[in-house]
Write a protein that holds these residues in place. Structure first.
Motif, PDB file in Angstrom:
ATOM      1  N   ALA A 184     -46.822  31.389  11.206  1.00  0.00           N
ATOM      2  CA  ALA A 184     -48.044  31.277  12.003  1.00  0.00           C
ATOM      3  C   ALA A 184     -49.197  31.986  11.306  1.00  0.00           C
ATOM      4  N   SER A 185     -48.894  32.964  10.446  1.00  0.00           N
ATOM      5  CA  SER A 185     -49.952  33.681   9.721  1.00  0.00           C
ATOM      6  C   SER A 185     -50.632  32.784   8.693  1.00  0.00           C
ATOM      7  N   GLY A 186     -50.019  31.642   8.378  1.00  0.00           N
ATOM      8  CA  GLY A 186     -50.655  30.674   7.506  1.00  0.00           C
ATOM      9  C   GLY A 186     -51.533  29.695   8.267  1.00  0.00           C
ATOM     10  N   GLN A 187     -51.496  29.766   9.608  1.00  0.00           N
ATOM     11  CA  GLN A 187     -52.275  28.868  10.452  1.00  0.00           C
ATOM     12  C   GLN A 187     -53.487  29.544  11.080  1.00  0.00           C
ATOM     13  N   PHE A 188     -53.374  30.837  11.305  1.00  0.00           N
ATOM     14  CA  PHE A 188     -54.425  31.569  12.018  1.00  0.00           C
ATOM     15  C   PHE A 188     -54.908  32.750  11.175  1.00  0.00           C
ATOM     16  N   PRO A 189     -56.111  33.250  11.441  1.00  0.00           N
ATOM     17  CA  PRO A 189     -56.605  34.418  10.695  1.00  0.00           C
ATOM     18  C   PRO A 189     -55.667  35.612  10.871  1.00  0.00           C
ATOM     19  N   MET A 190     -55.273  36.232   9.774  1.00  0.00           N
ATOM     20  CA  MET A 190     -54.369  37.382   9.818  1.00  0.00           C
ATOM     21  C   MET A 190     -54.862  38.463   8.861  1.00  0.00           C
ATOM     22  N   PRO A 191     -55.963  39.149   9.211  1.00  0.00           N
ATOM     23  CA  PRO A 191     -56.448  40.223   8.337  1.00  0.00           C
ATOM     24  C   PRO A 191     -55.413  41.334   8.197  1.00  0.00           C
ATOM     25  N   LEU A 192     -55.440  41.996   7.073  1.00  0.00           N
ATOM     26  CA  LEU A 192     -54.531  43.091   6.711  1.00  0.00           C
ATOM     27  C   LEU A 192     -53.117  42.618   6.404  1.00  0.00           C
ATOM     28  N   THR A 193     -52.965  41.349   6.068  1.00  0.00           N
ATOM     29  CA  THR A 193     -51.659  40.881   5.581  1.00  0.00           C
ATOM     30  C   THR A 193     -51.706  40.581   4.085  1.00  0.00           C
ATOM     31  N   GLY A 194     -52.792  40.958   3.410  1.00  0.00           N
ATOM     32  CA  GLY A 194     -52.872  40.745   1.976  1.00  0.00           C
ATOM     33  C   GLY A 194     -52.767  39.278   1.615  1.00  0.00           C
ATOM     34  N   ALA A 195     -51.926  39.002   0.629  1.00  0.00           N
ATOM     35  CA  ALA A 195     -51.754  37.631   0.159  1.00  0.00           C
ATOM     36  C   ALA A 195     -50.760  36.841   0.998  1.00  0.00           C
ATOM     37  N   TYR A 196     -50.048  37.514   1.900  1.00  0.00           N
ATOM     38  CA  TYR A 196     -48.956  36.856   2.625  1.00  0.00           C
ATOM     39  C   TYR A 196     -49.419  35.607   3.379  1.00  0.00           C
ATOM     40  N   GLY A 197     -50.471  35.749   4.196  1.00  0.00           N
ATOM     41  CA  GLY A 197     -50.951  34.607   4.957  1.00  0.00           C
ATOM     42  C   GLY A 197     -51.399  33.469   4.061  1.00  0.00           C
ATOM     43  N   ALA A 198     -52.018  33.824   2.926  1.00  0.00           N
ATOM     44  CA  ALA A 198     -52.471  32.789   1.993  1.00  0.00           C
ATOM     45  C   ALA A 198     -51.302  32.042   1.373  1.00  0.00           C
ATOM     46  N   THR A 199     -50.223  32.761   1.043  1.00  0.00           N
ATOM     47  CA  THR A 199     -49.058  32.077   0.469  1.00  0.00           C
ATOM     48  C   THR A 199     -48.435  31.138   1.489  1.00  0.00           C
ATOM     49  N   LYS A 200     -48.454  31.519   2.754  1.00  0.00           N
ATOM     50  CA  LYS A 200     -47.892  30.660   3.788  1.00  0.00           C
ATOM     51  C   LYS A 200     -48.794  29.456   4.068  1.00  0.00           C
ATOM     52  N   SER A 201     -50.092  29.607   3.819  1.00  0.00           N
ATOM     53  CA  SER A 201     -50.998  28.452   3.895  1.00  0.00           C
ATOM     54  C   SER A 201     -50.670  27.454   2.788  1.00  0.00           C
ATOM     55  N   PHE A 202     -50.278  27.972   1.622  1.00  0.00           N
ATOM     56  CA  PHE A 202     -49.837  27.085   0.542  1.00  0.00           C
ATOM     57  C   PHE A 202     -48.645  26.248   0.993  1.00  0.00           C
ATOM     58  N   VAL A 203     -47.660  26.897   1.612  1.00  0.00           N
ATOM     59  CA  VAL A 203     -46.468  26.184   2.069  1.00  0.00           C
ATOM     60  C   VAL A 203     -46.854  25.081   3.053  1.00  0.00           C
ATOM     61  N   ASP A 204     -47.818  25.366   3.913  1.00  0.00           N
ATOM     62  CA  ASP A 204     -48.298  24.378   4.879  1.00  0.00           C
ATOM     63  C   ASP A 204     -48.888  23.161   4.177  1.00  0.00           C
ATOM     64  N   ARG A 205     -49.848  23.382   3.289  1.00  0.00           N
ATOM     65  CA  ARG A 205     -50.499  22.255   2.606  1.00  0.00           C
ATOM     66  C   ARG A 205     -49.536  21.530   1.685  1.00  0.00           C
ATOM     67  N   PHE A 206     -48.674  22.268   1.016  1.00  0.00           N
ATOM     68  CA  PHE A 206     -47.656  21.670   0.145  1.00  0.00           C
ATOM     69  C   PHE A 206     -46.764  20.729   0.951  1.00  0.00           C
ATOM     70  N   SER A 207     -46.342  21.170   2.131  1.00  0.00           N
ATOM     71  CA  SER A 207     -45.470  20.357   2.978  1.00  0.00           C
ATOM     72  C   SER A 207     -46.179  19.091   3.451  1.00  0.00           C
ATOM     73  N   LYS A 208     -47.434  19.220   3.835  1.00  0.00           N
ATOM     74  CA  LYS A 208     -48.211  18.047   4.257  1.00  0.00           C
ATOM     75  C   LYS A 208     -48.300  17.027   3.128  1.00  0.00           C
ATOM     76  N   ASN A 209     -48.564  17.514   1.911  1.00  0.00           N
ATOM     77  CA  ASN A 209     -48.660  16.612   0.767  1.00  0.00           C
ATOM     78  C   ASN A 209     -47.324  15.943   0.474  1.00  0.00           C
ATOM     79  N   LEU A 210     -46.230  16.698   0.570  1.00  0.00           N
ATOM     80  CA  LEU A 210     -44.904  16.107   0.359  1.00  0.00           C
ATOM     81  C   LEU A 210     -44.628  15.009   1.371  1.00  0.00           C
ATOM     82  N   HIS A 211     -44.964  15.277   2.631  1.00  0.00           N
ATOM     83  CA  HIS A 211     -44.739  14.266   3.671  1.00  0.00           C
ATOM     84  C   HIS A 211     -45.498  12.986   3.344  1.00  0.00           C
ATOM     85  N   ASN A 212     -46.754  13.119   2.946  1.00  0.00           N
ATOM     86  CA  ASN A 212     -47.562  11.944   2.637  1.00  0.00           C
ATOM     87  C   ASN A 212     -47.046  11.198   1.411  1.00  0.00           C
TER      88      ASN A 212
END
Length: 309
Positions: A184-212
């Motif tokens: 969920a930290s890749g979906q919503f703003p999560m300040p003070l999580t460093g790069a973690y939320g950003a890496t999980k946003s990658f997984v989200d977009r990567f998965s969407k692209n794979l599905h397509n």
């Protein structure tokens, strides 16, 4: 148009938006309840690969897929833990296991050995679950380079590289299931999580692209965004409505495979996400920032107490 008329018009539009969002949410929940649980996982292949499988959500994915008759490839960095989970699964479910000891914080060179270990296996399911976070909320400039490197390699590169290894054989057979555990930290703003939320946003977009790319080629891609689950990584020890044990969470997620291409996995988490989405982003940031600062202060206080003892 007067100011009052404009205000009423905007209010009506927002009410319509809220109503549409609520209907969409209810229909999504009903769809997974009525159609979920119909996938015969073993039909996609005799082996499942699960990363980060010695604790928490990953271990439960391995156990529940084994309960469905799949042999399990267990991948993690600690050999003793891997061996213990392998013995447990073989004893409880009478399936084969294979362990691959690997530290995903390494570079591309670690994947040559992994590829050799996977060669020839009839892999029907890949669960990209392994993840690395921080022990408590922290400002990015105070996070060590080593921790940042580990987060990016473990959370991003493992997901991309294992998918690249395994997807060709799935395409040859025109069937396969890939489950990517984001957050969920890749979906919503999560300040003070460093790069973690950003890496999980990658997984989200990567998965969407794979599905397509592969939806019309017989592959099922599921993208999962858990909120807090009661695991060692989260530090939560007690189960509650909003913090389920891994057994409850994974059973819910597996029931959605083939029905929901992306989900928060568990209906209270779906409701939590729905409510969060209704809040303006500035308010989401304010709430999370305040909570994160309190958690950070508490963690730093404990650290200082340990130094003094």
């Amino acid at each position: 148009m007067s100011l009052m008329q404009a205000t009423c018009f905007i209010g009506t539009l927002y009410s319509c938006y809220l109503s549409f969002t609520l209907i969409k949410f209810v229909l999504s929940v009903l769809k997974t309840m009525l159609l979920g649980g119909s996938i015969e996982f073993r039909r996609y292949g005799s082996w499942a690969v699960v990363t980060g499988c010695t604790d928490g959500i990953g271990k439960e994915y391995a156990r529940q897929l084994a309960a469905k008759g799949l042999n399990i490839v267990l991948m993690s960095r600690t050999k003793e833990k891997l061996e213990a989970v392998a013995v447990e699964i073989e004893k409880d479910y009478n399936v084969e296991t294979k362990i691959i000891q690997v530290d995903f914080s390494g570079g591309h060179e670690i994947y040559d050995a992994v590829l050799k270990e996977l060669d020839g296996l009839d892999i029907g399911v890949l669960v990209n679950n392994v993840g690395a976070s921080v022990s408590f909320p922290e400002y990015f400039h105070d996070i060590s380079v080593e921790v940042i490197w580990r987060q990016v390699n473990v959370n991003v590169m493992s997901c991309a590289m294992l998918t690249r290894m395994i997807i060709p054989s799935m395409l040859e057979r025109k069937k396969g299931i890939i489950i990517n555990v984001s957050s969920a930290s890749g979906q919503f703003p999560m300040p003070l999580t460093g790069a973690y939320g950003a890496t999980k946003s990658f997984v989200d977009r990567f998965s969407k692209n794979l599905h397509n790319e592969y939806n019309d080629k017989g592959l099922i891609i599921q993208n999962v965004f858990p909120f807090v689950v009661a695991t060692k990584m989260s530090g939560v020890k007690r189960e509650s409505l909003l913090t389920p044990f891994p057994e409850t969470y994974v059973a819910s997620v597996l029931g959605k495979v083939g029905v929901a291409k992306e989900c928060f996995g568990y209906w209270p988490h779906e409701l939590q996400a729905f409510i969060t989405m209704l809040l303006p982003e500035w308010l989401q940031v304010k709430i999370v920032m305040n909570v994160s600062k309190r958690l950070r202060a508490r963690a730093l206080k404990k650290r200082e107490a340990k130094k003094d003892s």
